[in-house]
Write a protein that holds these residues in place. Structure first.
Motif, PDB file in Angstrom:
ATOM      1  N   PRO A  60       0.760  -1.113   0.058  1.00  0.00           N
ATOM      2  CA  PRO A  60       0.317  -0.072   0.065  1.00  0.00           C
ATOM      3  C   PRO A  60       0.919   0.830   0.173  1.00  0.00           C
ATOM      4  N   VAL A  61       0.630   2.294  -0.994  1.00  0.00           N
ATOM      5  CA  VAL A  61       1.471   3.847  -0.733  1.00  0.00           C
ATOM      6  C   VAL A  61       1.331   4.182   0.907  1.00  0.00           C
ATOM      7  N   LEU A  62       0.404   4.189   1.386  1.00  0.00           N
ATOM      8  CA  LEU A  62       0.240   5.081   2.341  1.00  0.00           C
ATOM      9  C   LEU A  62       0.798   4.132   3.485  1.00  0.00           C
ATOM     10  N   ASP A  63       1.263   2.634   3.518  1.00  0.00           N
ATOM     11  CA  ASP A  63       2.569   2.252   4.233  1.00  0.00           C
ATOM     12  C   ASP A  63       3.873   3.073   3.333  1.00  0.00           C
ATOM     13  N   VAL A  64       4.240   3.009   2.589  1.00  0.00           N
ATOM     14  CA  VAL A  64       5.328   3.851   1.438  1.00  0.00           C
ATOM     15  C   VAL A  64       5.644   4.894   2.253  1.00  0.00           C
ATOM     16  N   MET A  65       4.372   6.132   1.962  1.00  0.00           N
ATOM     17  CA  MET A  65       4.513   6.940   2.958  1.00  0.00           C
ATOM     18  C   MET A  65       5.148   7.381   4.054  1.00  0.00           C
TER      19      MET A  65
ATOM     20  N   GLY B  64      11.547  12.012  -0.892  1.00  0.00           N
ATOM     21  CA  GLY B  64      12.614  12.823  -2.374  1.00  0.00           C
ATOM     22  C   GLY B  64      12.387  11.609  -2.704  1.00  0.00           C
ATOM     23  N   GLY B  65      13.580  10.323  -2.074  1.00  0.00           N
ATOM     24  CA  GLY B  65      14.276   9.307  -2.234  1.00  0.00           C
ATOM     25  C   GLY B  65      13.397   8.371  -3.183  1.00  0.00           C
ATOM     26  N   THR B  66      12.042   8.323  -2.462  1.00  0.00           N
ATOM     27  CA  THR B  66      11.005   7.455  -3.064  1.00  0.00           C
ATOM     28  C   THR B  66      10.248   8.002  -4.008  1.00  0.00           C
ATOM     29  N   LEU B  67      10.157   9.075  -3.847  1.00  0.00           N
ATOM     30  CA  LEU B  67       9.474   9.684  -4.759  1.00  0.00           C
ATOM     31  C   LEU B  67      10.824   9.750  -6.787  1.00  0.00           C
ATOM     32  N   TYR B  68      11.748  10.242  -6.199  1.00  0.00           N
ATOM     33  CA  TYR B  68      13.007  10.127  -7.402  1.00  0.00           C
ATOM     34  C   TYR B  68      12.591   8.356  -7.654  1.00  0.00           C
ATOM     35  N   GLN B  69      12.416   7.715  -7.011  1.00  0.00           N
ATOM     36  CA  GLN B  69      12.321   6.663  -7.444  1.00  0.00           C
ATOM     37  C   GLN B  69      11.541   6.002  -7.905  1.00  0.00           C
ATOM     38  N   ALA B  70      10.177   6.220  -7.897  1.00  0.00           N
ATOM     39  CA  ALA B  70       8.510   5.928  -8.510  1.00  0.00           C
ATOM     40  C   ALA B  70       8.755   6.606  -9.869  1.00  0.00           C
ATOM     41  N   ILE B  71       9.598   7.812  -9.955  1.00  0.00           N
ATOM     42  CA  ILE B  71       9.168   8.261 -11.040  1.00  0.00           C
ATOM     43  C   ILE B  71      10.480   7.715 -11.938  1.00  0.00           C
ATOM     44  N   ASN B  72      11.325   7.226 -11.779  1.00  0.00           N
ATOM     45  CA  ASN B  72      12.208   6.324 -12.717  1.00  0.00           C
ATOM     46  C   ASN B  72      11.160   4.858 -13.141  1.00  0.00           C
ATOM     47  N   ARG B  73      10.171   4.677 -12.045  1.00  0.00           N
ATOM     48  CA  ARG B  73       9.899   3.273 -12.707  1.00  0.00           C
ATOM     49  C   ARG B  73       8.463   3.767 -13.033  1.00  0.00           C
ATOM     50  N   GLY B  74       7.934   5.227 -13.286  1.00  0.00           N
ATOM     51  CA  GLY B  74       6.208   5.081 -13.722  1.00  0.00           C
ATOM     52  C   GLY B  74       5.775   4.595 -12.724  1.00  0.00           C
ATOM     53  N   GLU B  75       5.372   4.424 -11.634  1.00  0.00           N
ATOM     54  CA  GLU B  75       4.506   4.414 -10.607  1.00  0.00           C
ATOM     55  C   GLU B  75       4.043   5.310  -9.850  1.00  0.00           C
ATOM     56  N   ALA B  76       2.746   5.356 -11.490  1.00  0.00           N
ATOM     57  CA  ALA B  76       1.678   6.852 -10.309  1.00  0.00           C
ATOM     58  C   ALA B  76       1.487   6.620  -9.526  1.00  0.00           C
ATOM     59  N   PRO B  77       0.896   5.738  -8.234  1.00  0.00           N
ATOM     60  CA  PRO B  77       0.345   6.074  -7.278  1.00  0.00           C
ATOM     61  C   PRO B  77       1.178   6.781  -6.500  1.00  0.00           C
TER      62      PRO B  77
ATOM     63  N   ILE C 188       3.785   8.235  -6.841  1.00  0.00           N
ATOM     64  CA  ILE C 188       3.910   9.523  -7.122  1.00  0.00           C
ATOM     65  C   ILE C 188       3.066  10.492  -7.250  1.00  0.00           C
ATOM     66  N   VAL C 189       1.666  10.441  -7.351  1.00  0.00           N
ATOM     67  CA  VAL C 189       0.311  11.352  -7.597  1.00  0.00           C
ATOM     68  C   VAL C 189      -0.222  11.669  -6.291  1.00  0.00           C
ATOM     69  N   SER C 190      -0.242  10.218  -5.163  1.00  0.00           N
ATOM     70  CA  SER C 190      -0.178   9.671  -3.852  1.00  0.00           C
ATOM     71  C   SER C 190       0.745  11.269  -3.501  1.00  0.00           C
ATOM     72  N   ILE C 191       2.474  11.177  -3.356  1.00  0.00           N
ATOM     73  CA  ILE C 191       2.616  12.070  -2.282  1.00  0.00           C
ATOM     74  C   ILE C 191       2.423  13.941  -3.321  1.00  0.00           C
ATOM     75  N   VAL C 192       2.668  13.357  -4.372  1.00  0.00           N
ATOM     76  CA  VAL C 192       1.973  15.192  -4.456  1.00  0.00           C
ATOM     77  C   VAL C 192       0.455  15.276  -4.405  1.00  0.00           C
ATOM     78  N   VAL C 193      -0.395  15.178  -3.859  1.00  0.00           N
ATOM     79  CA  VAL C 193      -1.203  15.561  -3.069  1.00  0.00           C
ATOM     80  C   VAL C 193      -1.199  15.696  -1.720  1.00  0.00           C
ATOM     81  N   ILE C 194      -0.140  14.765  -1.009  1.00  0.00           N
ATOM     82  CA  ILE C 194      -0.170  14.873   0.163  1.00  0.00           C
ATOM     83  C   ILE C 194       0.650  17.028  -0.323  1.00  0.00           C
ATOM     84  N   LEU C 195       1.663  17.142  -0.922  1.00  0.00           N
ATOM     85  CA  LEU C 195       2.677  17.703  -0.565  1.00  0.00           C
ATOM     86  C   LEU C 195       1.917  19.391  -0.702  1.00  0.00           C
ATOM     87  N   VAL C 196       0.438  18.991  -2.293  1.00  0.00           N
ATOM     88  CA  VAL C 196       0.141  20.088  -2.262  1.00  0.00           C
ATOM     89  C   VAL C 196      -0.780  20.602  -1.155  1.00  0.00           C
TER      90      VAL C 196
END
Lengths: 313, 308
Positions: free
Chosen positions: B86-91, B261-274, B276-284
């Motif tokens: 779950p992305v919630l765990d990762v975050m 930052g590290g998680t996000l960068y890896q997610a972007i490189n992998r194209g792991e949409a959930p 990326i979008v979830s972290i951006v939602v929190i940051l916004v």
């Protein structure tokens, strides 16, 4: 890296824009003929050592970027693995990088990428952001609130993150994708400043006069408002140019900016970090070149701001 | 005050949905097969592909996909990573580390930046002021990864004052050096902002009045001059929190920190949409909330500001 371009939007920007328009209409005392804001600013700039030094440095950088072969006869892409990470040698004053390429030649040839991206992005951002900001400021109302919400939206996303996500959507990498990504994150701050500046000029008497003479909206905007509202945009553009170069280098450093085939300082720094412990010189030279370039544009921006904003004197 | 907050909250709604939709569009709406982007070059196995299709309603219009995703977030269902976590765990793993890092950087910025900027403003044109102006310009001009490497090399490797890389737990003391690196650029901006603001206000009427009434110098400077000069600084700080958390990509990479930052960068490189979008939602959300707080702080700093 914290959001670079929103930093250029200082809260006092609208106030300084107002001060600028006042400066434009006041006349200089010593001369019989009134001097415009521009000739007044130029008069100041020529006597400002910061401006002279930074302008000379930038001219030099542009020369290096356009004619790199004037400064080195070594091919930056001709590498000899056996020389990998070696120190300086005769004819190779900065030593060799991990691949055994000449660091001096790579530093010289790397100027082109940074300068090109900086200039392209700044011109694009001034044109697009300036146009949108001017329209929103001039027509106000719905267009104005739409722009405010749109720029709010862009500011809410961390700038580096935004650029990376944008770039990751492309299957290929080249200079144009990098320019597009930086422009995407850079235009809102220019648009905001342009809008504020146009709003403060819009109420001037000379605009009312032009309107009374029957001038069209486009003519009023282009001939009367823009020349008097552009100064804060120029200041921000000069300072941002340096920040855009930093952003390009950061993206290339993260391996998502310029492709590896392009010689760039950010990419070279990325390559050099693996051997930071054993060969710090490989990292040092492109970093110094990058920092000096950015500093030159920052100093130029500072000098231009001092000259165009009489309030700060 | 109540109506003002309400109006601001209402204004935040389009900004929130706009910003998150923008990122959603960039990650999922680009031309081409979104699954190809999400799965990267290696491609997904059919079960993952089907799961992703169902999860993101791929094939349906983008706004439907976005709406369904947002509906999930309301129930704290942020989706799953490719490895079915779950992305919630990762975050939950990444955010505490980055929050520690950003807090340290923030504290450094305020407690070093504001006093130095104040002193520079009070001694305008003197040697101290000029060196602050030049020094901050220098710091702003050096890209953060260069600052990071320099500090890592000299303070971490040569002098051995700090651990050059951070361990998985990322305790406070190991995060100090990365926080200094993360905070330097903002620190420079804060010094400059405080200095400019103090210079602008030093001749203000209320400062002259305070001096004329015979208040001690210390009180004039701290309560009257500094408090009023802090408005642009606070504005900057409010916008900076989100930037510190999202912009830690570079710092976290240098010091090998497993944060946002590290998680996000890896997610972007992998194209792991959930992810990326979830972290951006929190940051916004972080950005919007702090901007609102900053606006409310204005009234505390400058009593002339009242919210109707």
């Amino acid at each position: 890296m914290p959001d670079p371009s929103s930093k250029t939007v200082m809260p006092s920007q609208d106030a300084s824009a107002a001060a600028l328009t006042l400066g434009a209409s006041s006349e200089s005392k010593s001369l019989g003929k009134p001097r415009s804001l521009w000739s007044d600013a130029w008069h100041d700039l020529r006597r400002n050592p910061t401006f002279v030094i930074s302008a000379l440095l930038i001219l030099f950088l542009i020369l290096v970027a356009v004619f790199p072969s004037l400064f080195t006869s070594t091919d930056p892409k001709r590498c000899d693995l056996i020389m990998g990470n070696n120190g300086r040698a005769p004819g190779h004053p900065f030593g060799f990088d991990r691949q055994g390429c000449d660091v001096y030649a790579r530093v010289i040839y790397g100027a082109r990428a940074s300068v090109t991206v900086g200039i392209l992005v700044t011109s694009g951002v001034v044109l697009i952001g300036g146009f949108i900001g001017a329209i929103a400021g001039f027509y106000g109302g719905a267009a104005g609130s739409l722009l405010s919400r749109l720029t709010d939206m862009f500011f809410a996303i961390p700038i580096l993150l935004f650029a990376i996500v944008f770039l990751s959507g492309f299957p290929f990498r080249n200079i144009w994708t990098v320019v597009a990504a930086i422009m995407l994150v850079g235009w809102p701050s220019v648009a905001r400043i342009m809008r504020g500046s146009v709003i403060s000029v819009k109420e001037s008497d000379f605009v009312t006069a032009a309107r009374a003479l029957g001038a069209s909206d486009m003519r009023i905007l282009a001939r009367h408002i823009l020349p008097n509202a552009i100064a804060p945009v120029i200041v921000v553009a000069t300072i941002s140019l340096g920040l855009f170069i930093v952003l390009e280098a950061t993206l290339s450093y993260l391996g998502i900016g310029l492709p590896g085939s392009t010689v760039s300082w950010g990419g070279d720094i990325n390559d050099a970090q693996a051997s930071l412990r054993t060969a710090p010189h490989v990292l040092l030279y492109p970093s110094v070149a990058l920092s000096i370039t950015v500093l030159a544009f920052m100093l130029l921006g500072d000098a231009v701001r001092d000259a165009l904003d009489p309030k700060l004197r | 005050m109540g109506t003002y907050v309400l109006r601001r909250l209402l204004q935040m709604i389009p900004v929130f949905f706009g910003a998150t939709f923008l990122i959603f569009y960039l990650v999922l709406g680009m031309p081409g097969d979104p699954l190809a982007v999400m799965c990267g070059e290696r491609g997904c196995d059919p079960s993952t592909a089907n799961a992703l299709r169902a999860q993101f309603h791929i094939g349906e219009p983008l706004y439907v996909q976005y709406f369904e995703y947002m509906k999930g977030i309301l129930t704290l269902d942020f989706g799953e990573t490719f490895s079915r976590r779950p992305v919630l765990d990762v975050m939950g793993d990444a955010f505490p580390i980055t929050i520690r890092l950003a807090t340290l950087a923030f504290i450094i910025e305020i407690f070093i930046g504001v006093p130095l900027g104040l002193v520079a403003g009070l001694r305008r044109g003197k040697f101290f002021d000029s060196s602050i102006l030049l020094g901050t310009l220098l710091i702003i001009s050096i890209p953060i990864f260069v600052i990071g490497f320099l500090m890592q090399y000299f303070l971490g490797l040569k002098l051995g004052w700090f651990r050059p890389t951070v361990s998985g737990e990322a305790p406070w003391n190991e995060l100090l050096l990365p926080a200094i690196v993360l905070g330097t650029v903002s620190l420079a901006y804060i010094m400059r902002l405080t200095r400019t603001s103090v210079v602008e206000n030093i001749h203000a009427d209320y400062v002259r009045t305070a001096v004329a009434k015979g208040l001690p110098h210390r009180r004039v400077v701290t309560v009257h001059l500094l408090r009023n000069s802090l408005i642009p600084v606070v504005t900057y700080l409010g916008a900076d929190i989100g930037a510190l958390m999202g912009g830690a990509i570079v710092t976290e990479r240098i010091f090998n920190i497993k944060g946002v930052g590290g998680t996000l960068y890896q997610a972007i490189n992998r194209g792991e949409a959930p992810t990326i979008v979830s972290i951006v939602v929190i940051l916004v959300i972080v950005y919007l909330v702090f901007n609102l707080l900053v606006d409310l702080l204005y009234a505390v700093l400058d009593p002339r500001i009242r919210y109707a």
